[in-house]
Design a protein around this motif. Structure first.
Motif, short mmCIF file in Angstrom:
data_model
loop_
_atom_site.label_atom_id
_atom_site.label_comp_id
_atom_site.label_asym_id
_atom_site.label_seq_id
_atom_site.Cartn_x
_atom_site.Cartn_y
_atom_site.Cartn_z
N ASP A 1 33.75 57.39 26.69
CA ASP A 1 34.81 56.66 27.39
C ASP A 1 34.12 55.70 28.73
OD1 ASP A 1 36.70 57.34 25.73
OD2 ASP A 1 37.57 58.95 27.21
N ARG B 1 32.31 47.20 28.50
CA ARG B 1 33.29 46.12 27.92
C ARG B 1 34.53 46.12 29.05
NH1 ARG B 1 32.03 49.01 23.51
NH2 ARG B 1 33.36 50.68 23.69
N GLY B 2 34.04 46.75 30.25
CA GLY B 2 35.24 46.43 31.14
C GLY B 2 34.81 45.20 32.19
N THR B 3 35.78 44.83 32.82
CA THR B 3 35.79 43.99 34.13
C THR B 3 35.04 44.63 35.19
OG1 THR B 3 37.73 42.74 33.30
CG2 THR B 3 37.09 42.18 35.37
N ARG B 4 33.83 44.03 35.91
CA ARG B 4 33.11 44.37 36.84
C ARG B 4 33.56 43.76 38.11
NH1 ARG B 4 26.64 44.28 38.24
NH2 ARG B 4 27.38 41.86 38.24
N ASP C 1 41.77 51.98 32.61
CA ASP C 1 40.67 52.93 32.71
C ASP C 1 39.92 52.23 34.12
OD1 ASP C 1 41.54 54.86 30.90
OD2 ASP C 1 39.84 53.96 29.13
N GLY D 1 32.22 52.88 27.43
CA GLY D 1 33.19 51.83 26.88
C GLY D 1 33.64 51.06 28.20
N VAL D 2 33.84 51.94 29.26
CA VAL D 2 34.47 51.12 30.22
C VAL D 2 33.50 50.26 31.02
CG1 VAL D 2 35.62 51.37 32.47
CG2 VAL D 2 36.41 53.00 30.73
N TYR E 1 34.56 49.21 37.65
CA TYR E 1 34.52 48.71 36.33
C TYR E 1 36.37 49.12 35.88
CZ TYR E 1 29.79 48.87 36.56
OH TYR E 1 28.39 48.61 36.57
N ARG F 1 39.06 48.42 32.48
CA ARG F 1 39.18 48.22 31.49
C ARG F 1 40.83 48.17 31.03
NH1 ARG F 1 36.78 51.29 26.01
NH2 ARG F 1 37.25 49.57 24.59
N SER F 2 41.22 47.22 30.12
CA SER F 2 42.45 46.92 29.71
C SER F 2 43.24 48.12 29.33
CB SER F 2 42.56 45.78 28.92
OG SER F 2 42.13 45.88 27.91
N ARG G 1 44.64 51.19 27.01
CA ARG G 1 44.22 51.62 25.86
C ARG G 1 45.62 51.91 25.01
NH1 ARG G 1 43.72 54.94 29.99
NH2 ARG G 1 44.70 56.68 29.07
#
Length: 117
Positions: free
Chosen positions: A13, A20-23, A85, A16-17, A32, A34-35, A37
């Motif tokens: 987890d 693939r998340g926004t920084r 997240d 993944g954040v 970070y 993450r949209s 889930r």
């Protein structure tokens, strides 16, 4: 203290954040986001994770920074969109900052990332 449902607990987890998340970068932390889930059970609760590396300081200092970040996230928990997240990576400058500054930076990052309701 954050409830178990509001904590990111597995390495997958976190990975993944962060990958693939926004920084969002602030002076003392990198946040970070993450949209939501939708595929996972329990997706209605926002979750937080914290990364405080050895570059921040010795164990006592790292733990103090982590506790401050946890407290700041707890105060904003009801304002964060469901299913988001959030991983906060503390930078070395966070060790010398008071709680109020860390709280303001986290709130600004969440606002900038549109994670607040």
């Amino acid at each position: 203290m954050l409830a178990h449902a509001n904590r990111i607990t597995t390495a997958d987890d976190y990975r993944g954040v962060v990958r693939r998340g926004t920084r969002l970068v602030s002076p003392n932390a990198v946040t970070y986001l993450r949209s939501p889930r939708t595929e996972q059970a329990g997706a209605s609760e926002p979750r937080f994770g914290f990364i405080v590396a050895k570059s921040v300081g010795v164990a006592v200092v790292r733990n103090r920074v982590r506790r401050r970040l946890k407290a700041a996230s707890y105060t904003m928990l009801d304002q964060v969109k469901p299913g988001i997240d959030v991983v906060v990576r503390a930078l070395p400058g966070a060790a010398s900052q008071p709680y109020g500054v860390l709280c303001q930076e986290l709130a600004a990052s969440l606002r900038k990332g549109s994670a607040l309701v």
